[in-house]
Design a protein around this motif. Structure first.
Motif, PDB file in Angstrom:
ATOM      1  N   GLU A 126      35.044  18.356  78.299  1.00 24.87           N
ATOM      2  CA  GLU A 126      35.145  18.511  76.850  1.00 24.87           C
ATOM      3  C   GLU A 126      34.603  17.279  76.141  1.00 24.87           C
ATOM      4  OE1 GLU A 126      35.942  21.095  74.844  1.00 24.87           O
ATOM      5  OE2 GLU A 126      35.913  22.235  76.704  1.00 24.87           O
ATOM      6  N   ALA A 127      34.918  16.097  76.661  1.00 25.73           N
ATOM      7  CA  ALA A 127      34.419  14.864  76.056  1.00 25.73           C
ATOM      8  C   ALA A 127      32.899  14.816  76.129  1.00 25.73           C
ATOM      9  CB  ALA A 127      35.030  13.648  76.748  1.00 25.73           C
ATOM     10  N   LYS A 136      30.897  17.403  76.388  1.00 29.95           N
ATOM     11  CA  LYS A 136      30.371  18.458  75.536  1.00 29.95           C
ATOM     12  C   LYS A 136      30.309  17.991  74.079  1.00 29.95           C
ATOM     13  CE  LYS A 136      31.966  22.599  76.681  1.00 29.95           C
ATOM     14  NZ  LYS A 136      32.794  23.821  76.636  1.00 29.95           N
ATOM     15  N   ASN A 137      31.326  17.238  73.669  1.00 26.23           N
ATOM     16  CA  ASN A 137      31.366  16.752  72.290  1.00 26.23           C
ATOM     17  C   ASN A 137      30.398  15.605  72.049  1.00 26.23           C
ATOM     18  OD1 ASN A 137      33.323  18.621  71.656  1.00 26.23           O
ATOM     19  ND2 ASN A 137      35.014  17.234  72.070  1.00 26.23           N
ATOM     20  N   SER A 138      30.038  14.864  73.107  1.00 28.71           N
ATOM     21  CA  SER A 138      29.156  13.721  72.916  1.00 28.71           C
ATOM     22  C   SER A 138      27.676  14.071  73.047  1.00 28.71           C
ATOM     23  CB  SER A 138      29.508  12.618  73.914  1.00 28.71           C
ATOM     24  OG  SER A 138      29.174  13.011  75.223  1.00 28.71           O
ATOM     25  N   THR A 146      23.411  17.665  69.439  1.00 29.96           N
ATOM     26  CA  THR A 146      23.021  19.057  69.229  1.00 29.96           C
ATOM     27  C   THR A 146      21.515  19.139  69.058  1.00 29.96           C
ATOM     28  OG1 THR A 146      23.354  18.819  66.864  1.00 29.96           O
ATOM     29  CG2 THR A 146      25.211  19.651  68.144  1.00 29.96           C
TER      30      THR A 146
END
Length: 92
Positions: free
Chosen positions: A44-45, A47-49, A52
């Motif tokens: 999750e970490a 994926k967030n970092s 995009t």
């Protein structure tokens, strides 16, 4: 009677071994569950970092905006398409 006691002693030893093994397996399951939780948290970490993918406006819109700012521009839509393609390659 001695044979029955001996059989009970053997069964008791075997039962103790099974309890020890099950205890070890239970501990291993707990450790694996903890590793899984950490891996999910890391995922999750990550994926967030992750940046995009940039989304660019349509070439025609960009050309119109450019012409609004620079009335004498020689750029054409094909030029804008190429520029957007180059930018997209950079972000892929």
């Amino acid at each position: 009677m001695k044979a029955a006691n001996r059989q009970l002693t053997e069964w008791d030893a075997e039962l103790n071994q099974l309890h020890e093994r099950n205890g070890d397996l239970g501990l291993k399951v707990q450790m694996l569950e903890q590793e899984l939780k950490e891996a999910r948290r890391d995922r999750e970490a990550n994926k967030n970092s992750v940046p995009t993918v940039a989304e660019f406006p349509e070439p025609a819109d960009l050309l119109n905006r450019l012409r609004a700012r620079r009335k004498t521009t020689k750029a054409v839509r094909a030029d804008i398409d190429v520029i957007l393609g180059l930018l997209a390659e950079k972000y892929d």
